[in-house]
Design an enzyme around this catalytic site. Structure first.
Site, PDB file in Angstrom:
ATOM      1  CG  ASP A 181      -2.021   0.928   1.252  1.00  0.00           C
ATOM      2  OD1 ASP A 181      -2.427   1.338   0.156  1.00  0.00           O
ATOM      3  OD2 ASP A 181      -2.523   1.262   2.349  1.00  0.00           O
ATOM      4  CD  GLU A 237      -3.409   8.425  -4.539  1.00  0.00           C
ATOM      5  OE1 GLU A 237      -3.312   7.364  -3.907  1.00  0.00           O
ATOM      6  OE2 GLU A 237      -3.534   9.537  -4.015  1.00  0.00           O
ATOM      7  N   GLY A 264      -7.905   7.704   7.483  1.00  0.00           N
ATOM      8  CA  GLY A 264      -8.097   7.961   8.910  1.00  0.00           C
ATOM      9  C   GLY A 264      -9.557   8.088   9.308  1.00  0.00           C
ATOM     10  CB  THR A 310     -10.026   3.954   9.759  1.00  0.00           C
ATOM     11  OG1 THR A 310      -8.906   4.693   9.266  1.00  0.00           O
ATOM     12  CG2 THR A 310     -10.605   4.658  10.964  1.00  0.00           C
TER      13      THR A 310
HETATM   14  P1  13P Z   1      -9.240   4.205   5.820  1.00  0.00           P
HETATM   15  O1  13P Z   1      -8.400   5.057   6.747  1.00  0.00           O
HETATM   16  O2  13P Z   1     -10.504   4.889   5.431  1.00  0.00           O
HETATM   17  O3  13P Z   1      -9.508   2.861   6.385  1.00  0.00           O
HETATM   18  O4  13P Z   1      -8.426   4.007   4.471  1.00  0.00           O
HETATM   19  C1  13P Z   1      -7.393   3.059   4.369  1.00  0.00           C
HETATM   20  C2  13P Z   1      -6.661   3.184   3.092  1.00  0.00           C
HETATM   21  O5  13P Z   1      -7.095   3.812   2.141  1.00  0.00           O
HETATM   22  C3  13P Z   1      -5.349   2.507   2.989  1.00  0.00           C
HETATM   23  O6  13P Z   1      -4.666   2.821   1.804  1.00  0.00           O
END
Ligand code: 13P
Length: 349
Positions: free
Chosen positions: A83, A142, A190, A269
């Site tokens: 990621d 991205e 987040g 999150t």
């Molecule tokens: P969240 O913080 O909404 O869970 O997003 C996680 C994310 O996009 C990891 O790349």
């Protein structure tokens, strides 16, 4: 089943018209929770680790935990994804370790904070695509910049600061040959995404639909897709936490995205909240306990519940047995001989 390429999972999801959750991990219990949820719902799944997770868990632990997951659940198609790679070198080291897909987030410079130019993004992403495809590994790019900061990575600010321009998305997909494309439509990483239930002025689903119309065959990725449910916030706060009131991305908006080309949905999150709430509850109600298993077991179960629910909501549930794994060397052959066409289909405006 051996670890498979994310590209295969997303191609299958496109055929079946569903989305695949990509869940972030830092430790063994989170991997266990995801795999139990995948088994419970019979789902293919993407497990992803950020640079922060790799540093926390250490690459070798992480990789061998993923191999253990693949060994224990041979019936589940499982991809191991990087990621938010911040540079060619980060992606290269992940591929050398054994990740089966990487994200090159060239929307930011290598500091992981400052927005990069379009040309810088194209250049580094193209370089990663060339390196990765030769080795059968798929690449997520991205375009546009997400809001917020996760694990030290992110431009901060609002998700509306740098939303994706559809013309740039088309040019980016054409020039880089990415397998999937993360777009910025107003979400952020987040817990603190929105100050009230988001409407079209802050969560740009119309933009997502416009991009899908131009790039109908490109797998779109929604980052920052936790729903930050009130019940999970409440458990944390009931047992001594101090979360401020907040809103995430409603599941029905994600489902609308899935109808419009979204194939990978990133969630971190919600699982963090589930784990923290469960641990707080045990320590609050039974302060005499000190065996970590007394709180890690309910924490793992709480995360499994959230993940299983998302798998059902995203539509991947029931699809684990639909296909056989394509080996990574065979993926490499597919990129070489052109069967895994990565030139996107572009529709007229
Ligand atoms: P969240 O913080 O909404 O869970 O997003 C996680 C994310 O996009 C990891 O790349």
């Amino acid at each position: 089943m051996p670890l498979v390429s994310t590209r295969q999972l997303l191609d299958e999801a496109a055929k079946g018209g569903y989305g695949v959750g990509a869940f972030n991990v830092n430790d063994m219990e989170q991997i266990q929770a995801i795999m139990s949820a995948a088994k419970e719902t019979n789902s293919p799944v993407i497990i992803q680790a950020s640079r922060g997770a790799r540093e926390f868990a250490q690459d070798n632990y992480l990789y061998h935990l993923m191999l253990a997951a693949a060994e224990l659940y041979p019936e589940i198609p499982l991809a191991m994804h990087l990621d938010h790679g911040n540079s060619f070198e980060t992606c290269e080291s992940a591929i050398k370790l054994g990740f089966t897909s990487v994200m090159m987030d060239g929307s930011l410079k290598t500091d992981g904070k400052t927005p990069a130019t379009f040309e810088e993004n194209v250049e580094v992403t193209r370089k990663v695509v060339d390196y990765a495809h030769e080795r059968g590994i798929s690449v997520e790019g991205e375009i546009g910049v997400l809001g917020g900061i996760e694990d030290g990575h992110g431009a901060g600010g609002s998700g509306l600061d740098h939303v994706t321009d559809p013309d740039q998305a088309v040019e980016f997909a054409e020039r880089t040959g990415v397998d999937s494309l993360a777009i910025a439509i107003g979400t952020s990483h987040g817990a603190y995404k929105f100050t009230k239930k988001p409407d079209g002025s802050v969560l740009k689903m119309d933009l997502l639909i416009a991009i899908h119309k131009r790039l109908p065959n490109t797998h779109l990725v929604m980052h920052g897709s936790s729903s930050v449910p009130k019940d999970l916030q409440d458990i944390v706060n009931q047992y001594g936490g101090k979360l401020k009131e907040t809103w995430g991305v409603p599941v029905e908006e994600i489902q609308l995205g899935i109808k419009n080309g979204v194939r990978k949905i990133n969630v971190d999150t919600d699982n963090r909240l589930a784990i923290t709430g469960a641990i707080r509850k045990v320590l609050w109600e039974t302060p005499e306990k000190f065996d970590p298993r007394d709180y890690m077991k309910p924490a793992r179960a709480a995360m499994q519940k959230v993940v299983a629910l998302r798998m059902t909501q995203f539509g991947q549930a029931g699809h684990a047995g639909d296909y056989k794994a394509i080996s990574i060397p065979d993926m490499a052959k597919g990129y070489k001989n052109g069967t895994l066409i990565t030139k996107p289909l572009v529709a007229a405006k």
